[in-house]
Design a protein around this motif. Structure first.
Motif, PDB file in Angstrom:
ATOM      1  N   VAL A   1       0.832  -1.200   0.000  1.00  0.00           N
ATOM      2  CA  VAL A   1       0.000   0.000   0.000  1.00  0.00           C
ATOM      3  C   VAL A   1       0.871   1.256   0.000  1.00  0.00           C
ATOM      4  CG1 VAL A   1      -1.511   1.373   1.492  1.00  0.00           C
ATOM      5  CG2 VAL A   1      -2.053  -1.021   1.025  1.00  0.00           C
ATOM      6  N   ALA A   2       1.918   1.248   0.857  1.00  0.00           N
ATOM      7  CA  ALA A   2       2.814   2.402   0.929  1.00  0.00           C
ATOM      8  C   ALA A   2       3.533   2.616  -0.401  1.00  0.00           C
ATOM      9  CB  ALA A   2       3.820   2.208   2.061  1.00  0.00           C
ATOM     10  N   ALA A   3       3.930   1.516  -1.044  1.00  0.00           N
ATOM     11  CA  ALA A   3       4.611   1.627  -2.338  1.00  0.00           C
ATOM     12  C   ALA A   3       3.677   2.199  -3.398  1.00  0.00           C
ATOM     13  CB  ALA A   3       5.128   0.258  -2.770  1.00  0.00           C
ATOM     14  N   ALA A   4       2.420   1.741  -3.395  1.00  0.00           N
ATOM     15  CA  ALA A   4       1.444   2.270  -4.354  1.00  0.00           C
ATOM     16  C   ALA A   4       1.211   3.759  -4.120  1.00  0.00           C
ATOM     17  CB  ALA A   4       0.129   1.503  -4.244  1.00  0.00           C
ATOM     18  N   THR A   5       1.205   4.146  -2.853  1.00  0.00           N
ATOM     19  CA  THR A   5       1.030   5.551  -2.508  1.00  0.00           C
ATOM     20  C   THR A   5       2.194   6.392  -3.015  1.00  0.00           C
ATOM     21  OG1 THR A   5      -0.207   4.949  -0.521  1.00  0.00           O
ATOM     22  CG2 THR A   5       0.726   7.169  -0.610  1.00  0.00           C
ATOM     23  N   ASP A   6       3.415   5.938  -2.720  1.00  0.00           N
ATOM     24  CA  ASP A   6       4.597   6.668  -3.184  1.00  0.00           C
ATOM     25  C   ASP A   6       4.609   6.801  -4.698  1.00  0.00           C
ATOM     26  OD1 ASP A   6       5.865   7.316  -0.790  1.00  0.00           O
ATOM     27  OD2 ASP A   6       6.728   5.331  -0.601  1.00  0.00           O
ATOM     28  N   LEU A   7       4.202   5.730  -5.369  1.00  0.00           N
ATOM     29  CA  LEU A   7       4.142   5.752  -6.826  1.00  0.00           C
ATOM     30  C   LEU A   7       3.232   6.873  -7.312  1.00  0.00           C
ATOM     31  CD1 LEU A   7       4.730   4.245  -9.562  1.00  0.00           C
ATOM     32  CD2 LEU A   7       2.620   2.973  -9.125  1.00  0.00           C
ATOM     33  N   ALA A   8       2.047   6.967  -6.715  1.00  0.00           N
ATOM     34  CA  ALA A   8       1.083   7.968  -7.157  1.00  0.00           C
ATOM     35  C   ALA A   8       1.576   9.385  -6.916  1.00  0.00           C
ATOM     36  CB  ALA A   8      -0.256   7.742  -6.426  1.00  0.00           C
ATOM     37  N   GLU A   9       2.173   9.614  -5.733  1.00  0.00           N
ATOM     38  CA  GLU A   9       2.592  10.974  -5.401  1.00  0.00           C
ATOM     39  C   GLU A   9       3.694  11.466  -6.344  1.00  0.00           C
ATOM     40  OE1 GLU A   9       0.323  10.811  -3.780  1.00  0.00           O
ATOM     41  OE2 GLU A   9       0.385  10.017  -1.751  1.00  0.00           O
ATOM     42  N   VAL A  10       4.684  10.606  -6.576  1.00  0.00           N
ATOM     43  CA  VAL A  10       5.807  11.004  -7.427  1.00  0.00           C
ATOM     44  C   VAL A  10       5.348  11.200  -8.874  1.00  0.00           C
ATOM     45  CG1 VAL A  10       8.047  10.289  -8.350  1.00  0.00           C
ATOM     46  CG2 VAL A  10       7.521   9.935  -5.934  1.00  0.00           C
ATOM     47  N   LEU A  11       4.520  10.284  -9.359  1.00  0.00           N
ATOM     48  CA  LEU A  11       4.021  10.421 -10.728  1.00  0.00           C
ATOM     49  C   LEU A  11       3.227  11.713 -10.896  1.00  0.00           C
ATOM     50  CD1 LEU A  11       2.806   6.789 -11.573  1.00  0.00           C
ATOM     51  CD2 LEU A  11       4.893   7.917 -12.326  1.00  0.00           C
ATOM     52  N   GLY A  12       2.351  11.995  -9.928  1.00  0.00           N
ATOM     53  CA  GLY A  12       1.535  13.194 -10.026  1.00  0.00           C
ATOM     54  C   GLY A  12       2.367  14.466 -10.013  1.00  0.00           C
ATOM     55  N   GLY A  13       3.351  14.527  -9.111  1.00  0.00           N
ATOM     56  CA  GLY A  13       4.211  15.699  -9.067  1.00  0.00           C
ATOM     57  C   GLY A  13       5.019  15.868 -10.343  1.00  0.00           C
TER      58      GLY A  13
ATOM     59  N   LEU B   1      16.991   6.643   2.957  1.00  0.00           N
ATOM     60  CA  LEU B   1      17.102   5.329   2.335  1.00  0.00           C
ATOM     61  C   LEU B   1      15.734   4.824   1.907  1.00  0.00           C
ATOM     62  CD1 LEU B   1      18.687   2.816   1.540  1.00  0.00           C
ATOM     63  CD2 LEU B   1      18.473   2.011   3.912  1.00  0.00           C
ATOM     64  N   ARG B   2      14.760   4.998   2.772  1.00  0.00           N
ATOM     65  CA  ARG B   2      13.411   4.543   2.425  1.00  0.00           C
ATOM     66  C   ARG B   2      12.883   5.301   1.215  1.00  0.00           C
ATOM     67  NH1 ARG B   2       9.440   1.558   4.704  1.00  0.00           N
ATOM     68  NH2 ARG B   2       7.401   1.956   3.767  1.00  0.00           N
ATOM     69  N   ARG B   3      13.129   6.601   1.165  1.00  0.00           N
ATOM     70  CA  ARG B   3      12.667   7.411   0.038  1.00  0.00           C
ATOM     71  C   ARG B   3      13.307   6.940  -1.262  1.00  0.00           C
ATOM     72  NH1 ARG B   3       8.488  10.194  -1.376  1.00  0.00           N
ATOM     73  NH2 ARG B   3       8.600   8.313  -2.601  1.00  0.00           N
ATOM     74  N   LEU B   4      14.591   6.594  -1.217  1.00  0.00           N
ATOM     75  CA  LEU B   4      15.287   6.134  -2.422  1.00  0.00           C
ATOM     76  C   LEU B   4      14.712   4.806  -2.906  1.00  0.00           C
ATOM     77  CD1 LEU B   4      18.995   7.014  -1.529  1.00  0.00           C
ATOM     78  CD2 LEU B   4      17.521   8.167  -3.195  1.00  0.00           C
ATOM     79  N   VAL B   5      14.428   3.904  -1.958  1.00  0.00           N
ATOM     80  CA  VAL B   5      13.900   2.589  -2.340  1.00  0.00           C
ATOM     81  C   VAL B   5      12.507   2.715  -2.945  1.00  0.00           C
ATOM     82  CG1 VAL B   5      13.145   0.351  -1.457  1.00  0.00           C
ATOM     83  CG2 VAL B   5      15.305   1.337  -0.667  1.00  0.00           C
ATOM     84  N   THR B   6      11.647   3.498  -2.288  1.00  0.00           N
ATOM     85  CA  THR B   6      10.288   3.623  -2.794  1.00  0.00           C
ATOM     86  C   THR B   6      10.204   4.490  -4.044  1.00  0.00           C
ATOM     87  OG1 THR B   6       9.919   5.477  -1.265  1.00  0.00           O
ATOM     88  CG2 THR B   6       9.276   3.289  -0.506  1.00  0.00           C
ATOM     89  N   LEU B   7      11.236   5.248  -4.317  1.00  0.00           N
ATOM     90  CA  LEU B   7      11.260   6.070  -5.529  1.00  0.00           C
ATOM     91  C   LEU B   7      11.479   5.237  -6.787  1.00  0.00           C
ATOM     92  CD1 LEU B   7      11.374   8.919  -6.850  1.00  0.00           C
ATOM     93  CD2 LEU B   7      13.822   8.939  -6.323  1.00  0.00           C
ATOM     94  N   LEU B   8      12.145   4.104  -6.645  1.00  0.00           N
ATOM     95  CA  LEU B   8      12.538   3.309  -7.813  1.00  0.00           C
ATOM     96  C   LEU B   8      11.368   2.906  -8.703  1.00  0.00           C
ATOM     97  CD1 LEU B   8      15.383   1.051  -6.343  1.00  0.00           C
ATOM     98  CD2 LEU B   8      15.600   3.003  -7.905  1.00  0.00           C
ATOM     99  N   PRO B   9      10.262   2.347  -8.160  1.00  0.00           N
ATOM    100  CA  PRO B   9       9.160   1.955  -9.056  1.00  0.00           C
ATOM    101  C   PRO B   9       8.633   3.123  -9.891  1.00  0.00           C
ATOM    102  CG  PRO B   9       8.849   1.008  -6.870  1.00  0.00           C
ATOM    103  CD  PRO B   9       9.983   1.979  -6.762  1.00  0.00           C
ATOM    104  N   ALA B  10       8.517   4.299  -9.266  1.00  0.00           N
ATOM    105  CA  ALA B  10       8.014   5.455 -10.013  1.00  0.00           C
ATOM    106  C   ALA B  10       8.974   5.847 -11.127  1.00  0.00           C
ATOM    107  CB  ALA B  10       7.786   6.631  -9.059  1.00  0.00           C
ATOM    108  N   LEU B  11      10.265   5.860 -10.835  1.00  0.00           N
ATOM    109  CA  LEU B  11      11.244   6.236 -11.859  1.00  0.00           C
ATOM    110  C   LEU B  11      11.271   5.226 -13.000  1.00  0.00           C
ATOM    111  CD1 LEU B  11      14.263   7.560  -9.764  1.00  0.00           C
ATOM    112  CD2 LEU B  11      12.533   8.869 -11.014  1.00  0.00           C
ATOM    113  N   ILE B  12      11.123   3.945 -12.671  1.00  0.00           N
ATOM    114  CA  ILE B  12      11.101   2.913 -13.720  1.00  0.00           C
ATOM    115  C   ILE B  12       9.917   3.136 -14.645  1.00  0.00           C
ATOM    116  CG2 ILE B  12      10.744   0.459 -14.145  1.00  0.00           C
ATOM    117  CD1 ILE B  12      12.364  -0.088 -11.584  1.00  0.00           C
ATOM    118  N   ILE B  13       8.746   3.413 -14.066  1.00  0.00           N
ATOM    119  CA  ILE B  13       7.555   3.665 -14.881  1.00  0.00           C
ATOM    120  C   ILE B  13       7.754   4.884 -15.771  1.00  0.00           C
ATOM    121  CG2 ILE B  13       5.159   4.481 -14.712  1.00  0.00           C
ATOM    122  CD1 ILE B  13       4.760   2.539 -12.432  1.00  0.00           C
TER     123      ILE B  13
END
Length: 394
Positions: free
Chosen positions: A90-102, A313-325
């Motif tokens: 859930v947290a990963a999906a959330t991070d994905l949405a926030e980064v993509l939207g910004g 560190l957590r921010r870097l890890v959760t950032l990866l899926p968004a950057l890949i997309i």
């Protein structure tokens, strides 16, 4: 000092997650494709979110613990691990949405490539989160100010392009017309109820008030918390309804496949100023909700596993899926909608423990739920499952 001034703040931090880019994507696409058809979903989800956030805040006040901590203490280890895994998803999906939207917002406003925009959002979110280490109250004030910017940006679009009252009222009748409308409804529910903030709110209360031993003081604080939650969730709910009716009034009949298209539609059919305010609201929402999402992720890991990971560190890890997309060229708006559907499936895993604990006198003491409160939470929560089922089989 009046009671409201002592208790206002935590709910507005939680409310940030209710006006994030996922809400923008689901509400704008729903409004442009189906008009006011799904207004009832936004309103219902907003009302339910108010109850859920109140219960989470009350849990933190009464127990002095977070929801993940209580899960670790009172459930068997396999159950705790299962809950942790889904909470991290859930947290990963959330991070994905926030980064993509910004990132989308920075592309709209300045033409920045999406991967670069994603990095900027992630870095600025950490700067905002750093304020939290300087004091919870400062973090709440900053987050509240940014929340106000988001609401103003989105509400401007609603006021400029809203349909008539009769059409809006017609959207309060529960119904679907096809599978896509049901999928969007599930996305709206996930974007509105936001399971990661269910875990977070109990920590926000503890961070603000600490362990409150006096029953009289707990009761006084709880009265103020009710007002804090009600006002914050009402503002977020109005903003979400505003997004949908803005699209319904201005963009219905226009093929809106992504947030870029919504921005262009507002620019061409309403005004460039309104479109720019919408884009600014989108950027700020991605920025501030990303910081709140990272905070929630830290609470989840610490509570379930007693493991603390540096926020960087957590921010870097959760950032990866968004950057890949963003790098591989996947449609970011569609990814946003799907991420919100994923969030909706995480709601029961947070809601069921929350109801179990808040009805338990050993956990809550004199602040235990009344039977009516528990019954309403159980019944309304149970209505979410059919919505999710319909979205996958219709």
């Amino acid at each position: 000092m009046p009671l409201w001034s002592r208790t206002v703040g935590p709910a507005f931090v939680a409310a940030v997650a209710y006006v994030d880019p996922g809400n923008v994507a689901t509400n704008m696409m729903a409004g442009s494709a189906y008009g006011t058809l799904l207004v009832w979903v936004v309103v219902s989800a907003s009302l339910f979110a108010t109850l859920v956030q109140y219960l989470s805040a009350k849990l933190g006040l009464a127990s002095g613990a977070t929801l993940p901590e209580l899960c670790r203490e009172r459930f068997r280890r396999p159950v705790t691990y299962l809950l942790w895994v889904q909470a991290e998803c859930v947290a990963a999906a959330t991070d994905l949405a926030e980064v993509l939207g910004g990132a989308i917002a920075l592309y709209i406003l300045f033409g920045l490539p999406l991967p670069i925009g994603g990095l900027i959002v992630a870095i600025l979110a950490l700067v905002i989160l750093h304020v939290q280490t300087r004091g919870q109250r400062r973090f709440e004030v900053l987050t509240g100010a940014l929340f106000a910017c988001v609401v103003i940006g989105f509400s401007t679009a609603a006021v400029a392009g809203a349909p008539g009252p009769a059409e809006i009222a017609g959207g309060l009748v529960p119904r679907f017309v096809d599978r896509e409308s049901a999928v969007l409804a599930a996305g709206i529910v996930g974007a509105t109820v936001m399971p990661h903030v269910i875990y977070l709110h109990s920590e926000l209360i503890r961070a603000r008030f600490g362990i409150v031993s006096s029953l009289a003081r707990r009761r006084r604080l709880l009265r103020g918390i009710r007002v804090d939650v009600a006002v914050a969730m009402a503002v977020a709910g109005v903003a979400n309804v505003g997004l949908l009716i803005a699209a319904a009034g201005s963009l219905t009949g226009r093929e809106i496949l992504d947030i870029d298209g919504a921005y262009l539609g507002l620019r061409d059919l309403v005004s460039p100023t309104v479109a720019t305010l919408f884009a600014i609201g989108l950027f700020v929402s991605g920025l501030v909700s990303s910081s709140v999402g990272t905070y929630a992720g830290a609470v989840i890991m610490d509570g379930f596993l007693r493991v603390r990971v540096p926020l960087m560190l957590r921010r870097l890890v959760t950032l990866l899926p968004a950057l890949i997309i963003l790098l591989v060229g996947v449609d970011p708006t569609r990814a946003l909608v799907i991420s919100q559907v994923v969030l909706s499936f995480g709601i029961p895993f947070a809601l069921i423990p929350l109801v179990i604990f808040t009805r338990n006198r050993a956990v809550m003491g004199p602040l235990v739920n009344r039977r009516t409160t528990t019954a309403v939470a159980a019944v309304v929560g149970g209505l979410i499952v059919p919505v999710l089922a319909i979205s996958t089989i219709v």
